[in-house]
Scaffold this active site. Structure first.
Site, PDB file in Angstrom:
ATOM      1  N   ASP A 122     -13.449   8.463  -7.093  1.00 31.06           N
ATOM      2  CA  ASP A 122     -14.416   7.372  -7.210  1.00 31.06           C
ATOM      3  C   ASP A 122     -15.767   7.884  -7.714  1.00 31.06           C
ATOM      4  OD1 ASP A 122     -15.167   8.646  -4.863  1.00 31.06           O
ATOM      5  OD2 ASP A 122     -15.277   6.827  -3.650  1.00 31.06           O
ATOM      6  N   ASP A 172     -14.256  13.713  -7.976  1.00 31.36           N
ATOM      7  CA  ASP A 172     -14.011  14.134  -6.599  1.00 31.36           C
ATOM      8  C   ASP A 172     -12.552  13.827  -6.209  1.00 31.36           C
ATOM      9  OD1 ASP A 172     -14.138  11.381  -6.303  1.00 31.36           O
ATOM     10  OD2 ASP A 172     -15.386  11.430  -4.518  1.00 31.36           O
ATOM     11  N   SER A 189     -13.007  11.237   0.661  1.00 29.42           N
ATOM     12  CA  SER A 189     -13.808  11.373  -0.543  1.00 29.42           C
ATOM     13  C   SER A 189     -14.096  12.837  -0.854  1.00 29.42           C
ATOM     14  CB  SER A 189     -15.098  10.555  -0.404  1.00 29.42           C
ATOM     15  OG  SER A 189     -15.791  10.492  -1.620  1.00 29.42           O
TER      16      SER A 189
END
Length: 578
Positions: free
Chosen positions: A309, A305, A146
């Site tokens: 998400d 990012d 992430s």
């Protein structure tokens, strides 16, 4: 674990590969680092695992990836041939070794004769979620860390509904992973053999097209976009991640043609070389976008990012300067827009539900209530929102309207079951156009919402405490707050204490307790008599403990002053402990 025993096992292994072997040799005289690399197996939590790259059982590498994939394979085998035939779809982002880890996952599954699909190139997390549903696979894997720093990567697991595995099946998979005794001895299949037998299939542009077609369905006013979409100037940055192509594609096909991508951040880069952190929550990540925005006189700046998400927005605020919106503010704008416009068009469900996490702003509840939509809280983590969506779908009880969390994650259309920055980018552009047609900016829209519902303000702080000692400090801090709970903060009394580990809600003044009907989690939340609240929660993906704060006042000045004082009072107490 006896870390020295496992270090010796790795040290004398003859098939680590040149890269891992060299890294291991470079730290052989650093006992503290060696212990951290080998003192435990990397935590495999309810969402998978995430950590720093490097050699050892407590690092992300070929062998810890194989261990995770082996556990998943054994779990799938327990569910029979149908599960193996449906198989697993795998995607990966732009991080170091993501492509390699995706292939290692596929080859480990292949050794168990499990059907596997893998994207040809990097793709965003929400498209992985969509692909699981589209292909009707048994599970999905996303290789991503992430928004973590460049030295991190991760292994993220999805169930057949496209959402992250909920706690119970996740625990079963964790058990299977933990049963793998020797990560260095896991068998893998041959890639060419898997492709020849069609056990390994590569996913191409057909999935992109299908996903993009679904994205078009979330617009409330598609005709407005087609007619006037070129009037909105948009600056977009994928922050060196996966979102460039899917976001620009959906904006263009919807009718937003005045889109400018920050060229320095357009291409994938595992070092995220133009930012300190590839996190749209971080104002510094918007520096280049702001420069471009000033040059283009942009109406909205959008940043995603690395795995797309999460999304952050910056809009023209006071004195025409760009102001970064918080995740709660963006969520409030989206929710008010969606519900108000659906209500006007007569498409708002009478059984509508809005899902948010326990640390997300209470303004969402106020907005939903205004439109007759039920609000249901979940634990932190979008997997719990996805789990509720699956439950409501099965029981035919509520119609999903919107889901969000304060950490910049939003979901509009239920064809994805995780937060989706591509969806959110399209909705942000549409909202910007809608407000512009009224002579307003998104910031003006936010102030309208505050004046309508109250000035809800929130903030977040955290402490990073790495390694074994850090884990112990975090556990000790939570234990101290449980054993000695604050009964007042400043001049205001605490009226409610919620302990999500014991599943108890304590009404302090009445000395009355009731059960909390959510999965257990090591989280504490305190509510004050004036409506202010704070929450303590260890991060599930980073060596951090997070502190959330929220207030609601009649005007902005009071809200800002109360929030600042609340945060100072709590963090002073925290720092006395650590």
């Amino acid at each position: 674990m006896d870390w020295k025993k496992h270090w010796e096992r790795w040290k004398h292994c003859g098939w680590l590969g040149e890269d891992l072997q060299k890294q291991l040799e470079n730290i052989q005289n650093d006992e503290q680092t060696l212990e951290d690399c080998f003192y435990k197996y990397m935590d495999f939590g309810t969402g998978g695992m995430r950590g720093e790259l490097g050699p050892g059982t407590n690092r992300m590498n070929t062998f810890t990836i194989r261990r995770a994939a082996e556990g998943l394979a054994r779990y799938i085998e327990e569910h029979g041939n149908n599960a193996k035939t449906r198989g697993v779809v795998i995607a990966f982002d732009s991080r170091h070794r993501s492509r390699e880890f995706a292939l290692e996952t596929a080859l480990t599954l292949g050794a168990h004769h499990i059907q596997t699909y893998i994207f040809r190139d990097l793709r965003p997390t929400p498209e992985l979620s969509y692909a699981v549903r589209h292909l009707n696979t048994f599970a999905g894997v996303m290789i991503t860390a992430s928004h973590n720093p460049p030295e991190y990567n991760g292994f993220k697991l999805y169930g057949s509904d496209g959402g992250q595995f909920p706690p119970e099946p996740a625990k079963e998979i964790m058990k299977k992973v933990n049963e793998v005794e020797d990560e260095l001895a896991i068998k893998t299949a041959n890639e060419n053999d898997m492709q020849a037998s069609r056990l390994l299939q590569v996913i191409g542009e057909d999935m992109d097209t299908a996903y993009n077609d679904e994205l078009q369905t979330i617009s409330i006013h598609p005709e407005l976009i087609q007619e006037k979409g070129d009037r909105v100037s948009i600056v977009f940055t994928p922050l060196h991640g996966t979102a460039n192509i899917p976001v620009t594609r959906v904006l263009e096909t919807s009718g937003f043609t005045n889109v400018h991508v920050v060229k320095e951040q357009a291409l994938p880069d595992p070092e995220f070389s133009t930012v300190k952190s590839p996190n749209p929550e971080d104002k510094a990540a918007f520096e280049l976008a702001i420069e471009e925005g000033v040059e283009r006189d942009a109406d909205v700046l959008i940043a995603t990012d690395p795995d797309a998400d999460r999304v952050g927005l910056a809009v023209k605020g006071k004195d025409n300067h760009y102001q970064l919106l918080s995740g709660n503010q963006t969520g409030a704008l989206m929710l008010e827009y969606l519900l108000s416009q659906r209500s006007k068009k007569g498409t708002l469900s009478k059984n509508g539900v809005m899902l948010k996490t326990i640390v997300t702003s209470e303004i969402g509840r106020a907005i939903a209530e205004n439109y007759g939509v039920t609000t249901i809280d979940t634990l932190t983590g979008f997997k719990f929102i996805g789990e509720k969506m699956k439950q409501f779908e099965k029981e035919n009880t509520y119609d999903f309207q919107f889901g969000y969390e304060e950490s910049y994650g939003y979901l509009i259309g239920d064809f994805v079951r995780d937060k989706d920055a591509v969806q959110a980018s399209l909705l942000a552009a549409e909202m910007t156009l809608w407000y512009k047609e009224q002579g307003k900016t998104l910031y003006d829209g936010l102030i309208d919402i505050y004046e309508k519902y109250g000035f809800y303000l929130e903030d977040l702080d955290s402490l990073t405490l790495k390694g074994k000692i850090g884990e112990e400090k975090i556990e000790g801090l939570l234990k101290d707050f449980r054993q000695h709970p604050p009964l007042s903060i400043g001049s205001k009394d605490i009226t409610v204490i919620e302990d999500y580990q014991t599943s108890e809600r304590w009404y302090v003044r009445e000395d009355r307790k009731e059960s909390i009907h959510l999965p257990t989690s090591n989280v504490l939340k305190y509510k004050r008599e004036d409506g202010a609240w704070f929450c303590i929660r260890p991060s599930g993906t980073e060596p951090k403990v997070k502190f959330y704060f929220g207030v609601n006042k009649a005007n902005l000045e009071q809200a800002e002053e109360t929030l600042l004082q609340l945060k100072m009072d709590i963090m002073t107490q925290v720092h006395q402990y650590v």
